[in-house]
Design a protein around this motif. Structure first.
Motif, PDB file in Angstrom:
ATOM      1  N   SER A 740       0.770  -1.209   0.034  1.00  0.00           N
ATOM      2  CA  SER A 740      -0.191   0.165   0.057  1.00  0.00           C
ATOM      3  C   SER A 740       0.806   1.159   0.052  1.00  0.00           C
ATOM      4  O   SER A 740       2.278   1.095   0.251  1.00  0.00           O
ATOM      5  N   ASP A 741       0.533   2.389  -0.350  1.00  0.00           N
ATOM      6  CA  ASP A 741       1.007   3.657  -0.483  1.00  0.00           C
ATOM      7  C   ASP A 741       1.858   3.940   0.837  1.00  0.00           C
ATOM      8  O   ASP A 741       2.924   4.804   0.618  1.00  0.00           O
ATOM      9  N   GLY A 742       1.312   3.489   1.793  1.00  0.00           N
ATOM     10  CA  GLY A 742       1.958   4.047   3.316  1.00  0.00           C
ATOM     11  C   GLY A 742       3.456   3.626   3.433  1.00  0.00           C
ATOM     12  O   GLY A 742       4.275   4.082   3.881  1.00  0.00           O
ATOM     13  N   VAL A 743       3.587   2.464   2.652  1.00  0.00           N
ATOM     14  CA  VAL A 743       5.012   1.723   2.759  1.00  0.00           C
ATOM     15  C   VAL A 743       6.008   2.422   2.213  1.00  0.00           C
ATOM     16  O   VAL A 743       7.235   2.885   2.567  1.00  0.00           O
ATOM     17  N   LEU A 744       5.541   3.139   0.935  1.00  0.00           N
ATOM     18  CA  LEU A 744       6.705   4.096   0.234  1.00  0.00           C
ATOM     19  C   LEU A 744       6.577   5.510   0.704  1.00  0.00           C
ATOM     20  O   LEU A 744       7.666   6.374   0.471  1.00  0.00           O
ATOM     21  N   ASP A 745       5.446   5.932   1.476  1.00  0.00           N
ATOM     22  CA  ASP A 745       5.378   7.258   1.723  1.00  0.00           C
ATOM     23  C   ASP A 745       6.130   7.454   3.183  1.00  0.00           C
ATOM     24  O   ASP A 745       6.208   8.651   3.592  1.00  0.00           O
ATOM     25  N   GLY A 746       6.172   6.456   3.909  1.00  0.00           N
ATOM     26  CA  GLY A 746       6.520   6.739   5.063  1.00  0.00           C
ATOM     27  C   GLY A 746       7.944   6.928   5.561  1.00  0.00           C
ATOM     28  O   GLY A 746       8.376   7.863   6.529  1.00  0.00           O
ATOM     29  N   PRO A 747       9.063   6.259   4.795  1.00  0.00           N
ATOM     30  CA  PRO A 747      10.398   6.541   5.001  1.00  0.00           C
ATOM     31  C   PRO A 747      10.782   7.771   4.957  1.00  0.00           C
ATOM     32  O   PRO A 747      10.618   8.468   3.946  1.00  0.00           O
ATOM     33  N   ARG A 748      11.639   8.423   5.841  1.00  0.00           N
ATOM     34  CA  ARG A 748      12.064   9.899   6.095  1.00  0.00           C
ATOM     35  C   ARG A 748      13.471  10.098   5.134  1.00  0.00           C
ATOM     36  O   ARG A 748      14.244   9.023   5.420  1.00  0.00           O
ATOM     37  N   PHE A 749      13.724  11.147   4.817  1.00  0.00           N
ATOM     38  CA  PHE A 749      14.996  11.375   4.315  1.00  0.00           C
ATOM     39  C   PHE A 749      15.597  10.456   3.194  1.00  0.00           C
ATOM     40  O   PHE A 749      16.636  10.068   3.011  1.00  0.00           O
ATOM     41  N   ILE A 750      14.432   9.870   2.489  1.00  0.00           N
ATOM     42  CA  ILE A 750      15.001   8.863   1.262  1.00  0.00           C
ATOM     43  C   ILE A 750      14.485   9.557  -0.146  1.00  0.00           C
ATOM     44  O   ILE A 750      13.034   9.771  -0.067  1.00  0.00           O
ATOM     45  N   GLU A 751      15.221   9.967  -0.725  1.00  0.00           N
ATOM     46  CA  GLU A 751      14.794  10.785  -2.195  1.00  0.00           C
ATOM     47  C   GLU A 751      13.847   9.701  -2.927  1.00  0.00           C
ATOM     48  O   GLU A 751      13.114  10.285  -3.571  1.00  0.00           O
ATOM     49  N   ASN A 752      14.441   8.677  -3.001  1.00  0.00           N
ATOM     50  CA  ASN A 752      13.863   7.570  -3.893  1.00  0.00           C
ATOM     51  C   ASN A 752      13.321   6.349  -3.225  1.00  0.00           C
ATOM     52  O   ASN A 752      14.058   5.431  -3.178  1.00  0.00           O
ATOM     53  N   PRO A 753      12.008   6.439  -2.598  1.00  0.00           N
ATOM     54  CA  PRO A 753      11.543   5.343  -2.031  1.00  0.00           C
ATOM     55  C   PRO A 753      11.423   4.203  -2.620  1.00  0.00           C
ATOM     56  O   PRO A 753      11.591   2.902  -2.107  1.00  0.00           O
ATOM     57  N   GLU A 754      11.349   4.148  -4.112  1.00  0.00           N
ATOM     58  CA  GLU A 754      11.198   2.884  -4.758  1.00  0.00           C
ATOM     59  C   GLU A 754      12.455   2.148  -4.878  1.00  0.00           C
ATOM     60  O   GLU A 754      12.624   0.976  -4.956  1.00  0.00           O
ATOM     61  N   MET A 755      13.412   2.914  -5.057  1.00  0.00           N
ATOM     62  CA  MET A 755      14.759   2.102  -5.020  1.00  0.00           C
ATOM     63  C   MET A 755      15.044   1.783  -3.708  1.00  0.00           C
ATOM     64  O   MET A 755      15.767   0.533  -3.735  1.00  0.00           O
ATOM     65  N   TRP A 756      14.762   2.459  -2.558  1.00  0.00           N
ATOM     66  CA  TRP A 756      14.789   1.846  -1.425  1.00  0.00           C
ATOM     67  C   TRP A 756      14.288   0.440  -1.273  1.00  0.00           C
ATOM     68  O   TRP A 756      14.912  -0.400  -0.684  1.00  0.00           O
ATOM     69  N   ILE A 757      12.886   0.479  -1.713  1.00  0.00           N
ATOM     70  CA  ILE A 757      12.203  -0.737  -1.394  1.00  0.00           C
ATOM     71  C   ILE A 757      12.840  -1.891  -1.996  1.00  0.00           C
ATOM     72  O   ILE A 757      12.916  -3.264  -1.861  1.00  0.00           O
ATOM     73  N   LYS A 758      13.301  -1.661  -3.308  1.00  0.00           N
ATOM     74  CA  LYS A 758      13.709  -2.615  -4.406  1.00  0.00           C
ATOM     75  C   LYS A 758      15.110  -3.230  -3.604  1.00  0.00           C
ATOM     76  O   LYS A 758      15.346  -4.398  -3.675  1.00  0.00           O
ATOM     77  N   ARG A 759      16.033  -2.200  -3.113  1.00  0.00           N
ATOM     78  CA  ARG A 759      17.108  -2.859  -2.561  1.00  0.00           C
ATOM     79  C   ARG A 759      16.865  -3.733  -0.947  1.00  0.00           C
ATOM     80  O   ARG A 759      17.502  -4.486  -1.035  1.00  0.00           O
ATOM     81  N   GLN A 760      15.783  -3.262  -0.524  1.00  0.00           N
ATOM     82  CA  GLN A 760      15.321  -4.023   0.547  1.00  0.00           C
ATOM     83  C   GLN A 760      14.979  -5.502   0.203  1.00  0.00           C
ATOM     84  O   GLN A 760      15.213  -6.495   0.794  1.00  0.00           O
ATOM     85  N   ILE A 761      14.150  -5.493  -0.903  1.00  0.00           N
ATOM     86  CA  ILE A 761      13.721  -6.654  -1.484  1.00  0.00           C
ATOM     87  C   ILE A 761      14.810  -7.634  -2.153  1.00  0.00           C
ATOM     88  O   ILE A 761      15.096  -8.804  -1.640  1.00  0.00           O
ATOM     89  N   THR A 762      15.894  -6.953  -2.623  1.00  0.00           N
ATOM     90  CA  THR A 762      17.024  -7.696  -3.185  1.00  0.00           C
ATOM     91  C   THR A 762      17.833  -8.460  -1.948  1.00  0.00           C
ATOM     92  O   THR A 762      18.343  -9.472  -2.145  1.00  0.00           O
ATOM     93  N   GLU A 763      17.992  -7.631  -0.832  1.00  0.00           N
ATOM     94  CA  GLU A 763      18.712  -8.049   0.160  1.00  0.00           C
ATOM     95  C   GLU A 763      18.100  -9.069   1.009  1.00  0.00           C
ATOM     96  O   GLU A 763      18.715  -9.672   2.140  1.00  0.00           O
ATOM     97  N   LEU A 764      16.941  -9.351   0.711  1.00  0.00           N
ATOM     98  CA  LEU A 764      16.266 -10.569   1.589  1.00  0.00           C
ATOM     99  C   LEU A 764      17.002 -12.086   1.617  1.00  0.00           C
ATOM    100  O   LEU A 764      17.468 -12.074   0.387  1.00  0.00           O
ATOM    101  N   LYS A 765      17.334 -12.439   2.856  1.00  0.00           N
ATOM    102  CA  LYS A 765      18.052 -13.697   2.826  1.00  0.00           C
ATOM    103  C   LYS A 765      16.919 -15.032   2.968  1.00  0.00           C
ATOM    104  O   LYS A 765      17.370 -16.019   3.223  1.00  0.00           O
ATOM    105  N   THR A 766      15.711 -14.784   3.035  1.00  0.00           N
ATOM    106  CA  THR A 766      14.543 -15.597   3.126  1.00  0.00           C
ATOM    107  C   THR A 766      13.621 -15.622   2.157  1.00  0.00           C
ATOM    108  O   THR A 766      13.400 -14.686   1.557  1.00  0.00           O
ATOM    109  N   THR A 767      12.871 -16.638   1.668  1.00  0.00           N
ATOM    110  CA  THR A 767      11.695 -16.737   0.837  1.00  0.00           C
ATOM    111  C   THR A 767      10.710 -17.167   1.524  1.00  0.00           C
ATOM    112  O   THR A 767       9.719 -17.294   0.667  1.00  0.00           O
TER     113      THR A 767
END
Length: 816
Positions: A740-767
C-alpha cells in the motif's frame, strides 16, 4: 370473472384430453376410463375391500378389521363411508346375522363418538385410535353379554380388551396402508408405510379364507401373487418382508396357515434374488420355494395342490401389465424404477432451473443490446443536417426576424445568406466569411448568437458523450452478467457421467492393497479436474488419506491427487467422507503484515487472498483515502464487492469497473480507494495485474527484482475508469510483493523510496512469505523513525510447484 376463468379451464382440459385420446386407441381409452370410474369413483373397489375385511377373522372368532376400515375412510374420504359401511356389514353377515348386527352396532357407536370429538380426531391420530378401541370394547361387551349372559367370565373380558387394543393398532396401520385407495398418494413410500400396506393387503386377503376354485385355496393364490409382485417390483428385501408380514397375518387368523408363512417368506426371498430374470425368474423362485417348503414340512399330497396354487399365481403374474409393476416399483426406494423416476424428476427440475437462468441471461443480453442500439441512434442523429437547420433557426429567430433587411437577405439573396450562415455555424471555423460584416447590419449580434450556440452545443455534446459512455458501461455490465448466467445454465445442463466401472476398479484396487473402503463415488474424471469421494469406515489417526490413499489414486489416475476435504460422519456410522481432487501445477504461500496509522488498531487498508473457480488465485490490496474507521469502511467495501464479483465468475476488468461505478454513484465527499489486484493462474503461473491508483508491485526472482507499475487515478473519481492491465509469466520460487502507498510514503530522508524498497527486497535472505512481509514492514517502520504516519500493508506471495508430500504407490503390488 370467475365464470370466465372456469370456462377457460374447462376448455383447456377438454383440449388436453382430446390430444391425449389421439395417442391412445379409442377402445382402450374408454375401457380404462370406465374401469377407473366404476372401481374408484363409483365405489366398487371400496365395496369389495369392505366385504372382505368385514368377514376377515382374527383367532377364528374376532373381527377387528371392520371398524378400523370404516374409521379411516370416514376421516380420509367421507363420501365413501356409507358404501364402506354397507360392505362391512354385508361381509360380516356372511359369518352370521348377529356378527353383522355387531359390526353395524360398533360402527354406530364410533359415529356417535366421532361427532362428539370431531375436532380432535381430525388432528390427533391417537384420539382416533382410542375412539375405535373404546367403540369395539363396548360393542363386543354388549354382544357377548347377549350371546353368553350366564358364562361371561374374566377371560372373555380379557379377550374383549385384546380385540379393542388390536382394533386401535390396526387403525393406525390402516391410516398409512390405505393410501392405495385414498387420495393421499405419495411419490415415495417409507419402509414402515410399505409394511402397513402389506398388512392391509394381507388383512383383505384374510377375508378370502374358505373360498376355493377346483380345490385351490383362493387366499393362497392371492397372497402368493402379491408376494411375487413385490419381489419383482422391489427385490428380495421387500419381497421377503411382504411374505413374512402376510404369512403372520394369516397365522393370526388361523394357526392352520402356519406352513404358508414359510412358503411366502421363502418365495419373496428367492423371487427377489432372481429378479434379474424378470417375470420368469420370479415365477421360478416361487415354484422353488413351494417345492422346498413342501419337502421340508413333509406335506405329501398337499404339496401338489400348493404347486398348482403357485403356478396359478405365476400365470397371473405373467398376465399382469408391465406398467402396473413399474407403477408399484417407482414408489419403493432402492428399486431401479424408483431411481429412474427420481433421476427424471431431478432432470426436470434441473432443466426448468436451467431454462429460467437462460431466460434471465437472454434478458440481460437483450438489455445490453438495447443500450448499444440507443448509443448508435444518438450518434446517427447527432451529426444529421437537422441539427444545423435547428441551429440556424434559433440564431435567425433572435437576430434576422427583427431586422429591416430580412426580406433582402432571405428572399432576394437566400443562397448567399444561407451559405454564409452555414459557414458561421461550423464550430471548427469560427471566422466570419468575407464581406459578412459589411453586408450584415447586425454582424456582431449574429456572431454573439453563434458563439452562444457553440457553447451550448459543446455542453450538449459533452453531456451526450457522457450518456453514451454510461450506456456503454451499463451494456458491458449487462453483457458480463448475461455471460455468467449463460455459463451457469450450461453447467446445469451438463449430465453427470456414470463411472460405475471406474468406481468398481478403484474400490477393488484399494481393497486389494489392504485399505478398508466402504464406498467410492466419482463425480468427475476429466484430466485436471478429478473429483472423487471415498467413504472410510474409520477415523484416520496417522494421516492415512495423505500417505496412502492419495498416492494410490495418483498412480491409478496417472496424475497428482491430493486430499481436498475431510468430513467425519456422525453416529451411528463411525467413519469419514474424504474428497480427493486433482492437484494444481502450482501453489501459493501468503504472508501479510500491516500496521495502522499511529500504531492504532484500525487500519484503512484492506486485503484479500481467495481461490477462484477455474484454478485461479486472486490477491488484492485496497487503500481507503485517509485513516481510521472511514477509510477502513471504504477499502473494506471495495474489497468485499471485488471478491464477490470475482467469485461469481465475472471477468476481473469488468469487476473492477463495476466496483468503480458503484463507488462513484454512492460517493459522498472524499470517498476514494485504490485497488491493486493480481490474478494468478495455478496451472501455468501466468499472472495478470490490474492497478487502479496503487503503488508499484515487485517480483523477486533470485537476485533480480522486477517492477510492475501503472499510473492512474484511484477508484471513485470518475465514472470512466482509466485502468492498465499488465501481464507477466511467473516461475516456481518467485516472490510477488504488493504494497500500500503508506510503505513508500513513510520512510524519511529517502529521495527515491522505490529504489529503497527494491534494495530491501534484493537483500532479503529468506523466501518464506510471512518472514518477508515482516522484515519489510520492520524496515519501513524503522526508516520512518518509529512513527507510522499512514496505514501500511505488505503482502508477500510465494509461487511454488505443487508436489505431493508422499510418493505415488503402485495400484498393483506383485510379490514373489
Amino acid at each position: 370473472m370467475a365464470n370466465v376463468q372456469e370456462v377457460n379451464l374447462e376448455m383447456t382440459n377438454s383440449i388436453s384430453l382430446s390430444q391425449a385420446k389421439k395417442k391412445i386407441p379409442r377402445w382402450k381409452n374408454r375401457l380404462s376410463l370406465l374401469f377407473v370410474n366404476w372401481m374408484i369413483h363409483k365405489g366398487v373397489l371400496h365395496i369389495c375391500i369392505s366385504v372382505l375385511l368385514g368377514r376377515a377373522l382374527f383367532l377364528s372368532q374376532f373381527t377387528p378389521f371392520a371398524l378400523p376400515m370404516f374409521a379411516v375412510m370416514f376421516m380420509a374420504s367421507r363420501d365413501k363411508s356409507l358404501v364402506v359401511m354397507i360392505g362391512l356389514v354385508a361381509g360380516a353377515s356372511t359369518l352370521g346375522i348377529w356378527q353383522g348386527v355387531y359390526t353395524l352396532g360398533s360402527i354406530a357407536l364410533f359415529y356417535l363418538a366421532a361427532l362428539a370429538v370431531k375436532n380432535r380426531i381430525k388432528t390427533d391420530r391417537m384420539m382416533l385410535a382410542g375412539v375405535v378401541g373404546i367403540s369395539v370394547m363396548i360393542a363386543r361387551s354388549i354382544y357377548l353379554s347377549i350371546e353368553l349372559p350366564a358364562r361371561f367370565s374374566w377371560v372373555d373380558g380379557l379377550m374383549v380388551a385384546f380385540e379393542a387394543l388390536m382394533a386401535a393398532i390396526l387403525t393406525l396401520v390402516f391410516l398409512q396402508g390405505m393410501q392405495l385407495i385414498t387420495k393421499a398418494r405419495k411419490r415415495t413410500y417409507a419402509p414402515e408405510e410399505m409394511v402397513a400396506i402389506a398388512i392391509v393387503v394381507a388383512s383383505i386377503a384374510t377375508g378370502l379364507i374358505g373360498f376355493t376354485i377346483g380345490g385351490l385355496a383362493l387366499d393362497h393364490v392371492i397372497t402368493r401373487y402379491v408376494v411375487v409382485v413385490a419381489a419383482l417390483a422391489a427385490g428380495a428385501m421387500v419381497g421377503s418382508t411382504v411374505g413374512i408380514v402376510t404369512g403372520l397375518i394369516f397365522c393370526l387368523a388361523s394357526v392352520a396357515h402356519l406352513p404358508e408363512v414359510g412358503v411366502l417368506a421363502v418365495a419373496g426371498l428367492i423371487g427377489g434374488l432372481m429378479k434379474s430374470g424378470k417375470t420368469t425368474g420370479v415365477t421360478m423362485g416361487l415354484m422353488m420355494a413351494t417345492l422346498l417348503m413342501g419337502l421340508f414340512m413333509n406335506q405329501g399330497t398337499l404339496m401338489e395342490m400348493s404347486l398348482y396354487e403357485s403356478a396359478l399365481a405365476g400365470v397371473a403374474l405373467f398376465l399382469t401389465p408391465k406398467r402396473f409393476i413399474f407403477a408399484i416399483a417407482r414408489h419403493i426406494p432402492g428399486s431401479v424404477e424408483h431411481d429412474q423416476d427420481q433421476q427424471q424428476y431431478a432432470r426436470k427440475v434441473r432443466d426448468v432451473t436451467s431454462d429460467k437462468v437462460q431466460k434471465f441471461s437472454d434478458m440481460f443480453d437483450t438489455l445490453a443490446k438495447s443500450f448499444e442500439s440507443a448509443e448508435t441512434e444518438e450518434k446517427d442523429a447527432y451529426g444529421s443536417p437537422v441539427s444545423l437547420d435547428e441551429t440556424l433557426s434559433r440564431v435567425t429567430e433572435q437576430t434576422c426576424q427583427k431586422c429591416f433587411k430580412k426580406d433582402y437577405c432571405w428572399s432576394t439573396h437566400f443562397d448567399r445568406t444561407y451559405d454564409w450562415m452555414k459557414e458561421l455555424a461550423t464550430p471548427e471555423d469560427s471566422r466570419s466569411p468575407t464581406a459578412w460584416e459589411s453586408y450584415c447590419v447586425k454582424a456582431e449580434n449574429v456572431q454573439a448568437a453563434f458563439e452562444n450556440e457553440y457553447t451550448e452545443r459543446a455542453a450538449h455534446i459533452q453531456m451526450k458523450k457522457q450518456m453514451m459512455e454510461s450506456n456503454q458501461f451499463v451494456s458491458n455490465q449487462l453483457q458480463g452478467l448475461a455471460a455468467v448466467m449463460k455459463d451457469f445454465a450450461n453447467e446445469l445442463q451438463k449430465e453427470t457421467d456414470k463411472h460405475d466401472k471406474q468406481e468398481e476398479e478403484m474400490l477393488q484396487a484399494l481393497i486389494d492393497f489392504g485399505i478398508n473402503v466402504d464406498n467410492v463415488d466419482i463425480h468427475s474424471m476429466e484430466y485436471g479436474h478429478i473429483d472423487v469421494d471415498i467413504m472410510l469406515p474409520f477415523i484416520e489417526q496417522h494421516g492415512e488419506c495423505e500417505k496412502l490413499i492419495a498416492p494410490m489414486l495418483s498412480s491409478i489416475l496417472q496424475e497428482t491427487i491430493v486430499v481436498h476435504q475431510k468430513v467425519e460422519i456422525p453416529s451411528p456410522y463411525e467413519g469419514m467422507m474424504v474428497t480427493f481432487r486433482s492437484s494444481k501445477a502450482f501453489k501459493v504461500g501468503i504472508g501479510i503484515a500491516h500496521a495502522a496509522h499511529g500504531g492504532g488498531l484500525i487500519s484503512g487498508d484492506s486485503y484479500a487472498a481467495v481461490h477462484l473457480h477455474g484454478g485461479k488465485y486472486a490477491v488484492a490490496i485496497s487503500d481507503g483515502m485517509g485513516n481510521g474507521e472511514k477509510a477502513r469502511l471504504e477499502s473494506e467495501e471495495t474489497i468485499q464487492l471485488l471478491r464477490q464479483m470475482l467469485q461469481a465468475g465475472i471477468e476481473e476488468e469488468l469487476a473492477i469497473k463495476s466496483v468503480n461505478s458503484i463507488l462513484t454513484v454512492k460517493r459522498t465527499g472524499d470517498m476514494y480507494s485504490t485497488v491493486d489486484l493480481a490474478m494468478i493462474d495455478l496451472q501455468n503461473a501466468k499472472a495478470k495485474f490490474l492497478k487502479v491508483g496503487s503503488v508499484p508491485s515487485y517480483i523477486k526472482r533470485g537476485r533480480t527484482v522486477k517492477t510492475i507499475e501503472a499510473s492512474n487515478l484511484p477508484m471513485g473519481f470518475f465514472r470512466e475508469l482509466d485502468m492498465e492491465v499488465l501481464e507477466d509469466q511467473l516461475k516456481a520460487g518467485d516472490l510477488l510483493i504488493m504494497l500500500s502507498d503508506g510503505v513508500l510514503d513513510g520512510p524519511r530522508f529517502i529521495e527515491n523510496p522505490e529504489m529503497w524498497i527494491k534494495r530491501q527486497i534484493t537483500e532479503l535472505k529468506t523466501t518464506e512469505p510471512q518472514e518477508v512481509a515482516d522484515i519489510l514492514m520492520e524496515a519501513a517502520v524503522r526508516t520512518s523513525g518509529g512513527e507510522i504516519e499512514d496505514d501500511m500493508t505488505i503482502m508477500a506471495v510465494q509461487i511454488q510447484h505443487e508436489l505431493p508430500k508422499w510418493a505415488a504407490i503402485p495400484a498393483v503390488v506383485r510379490t514373489g
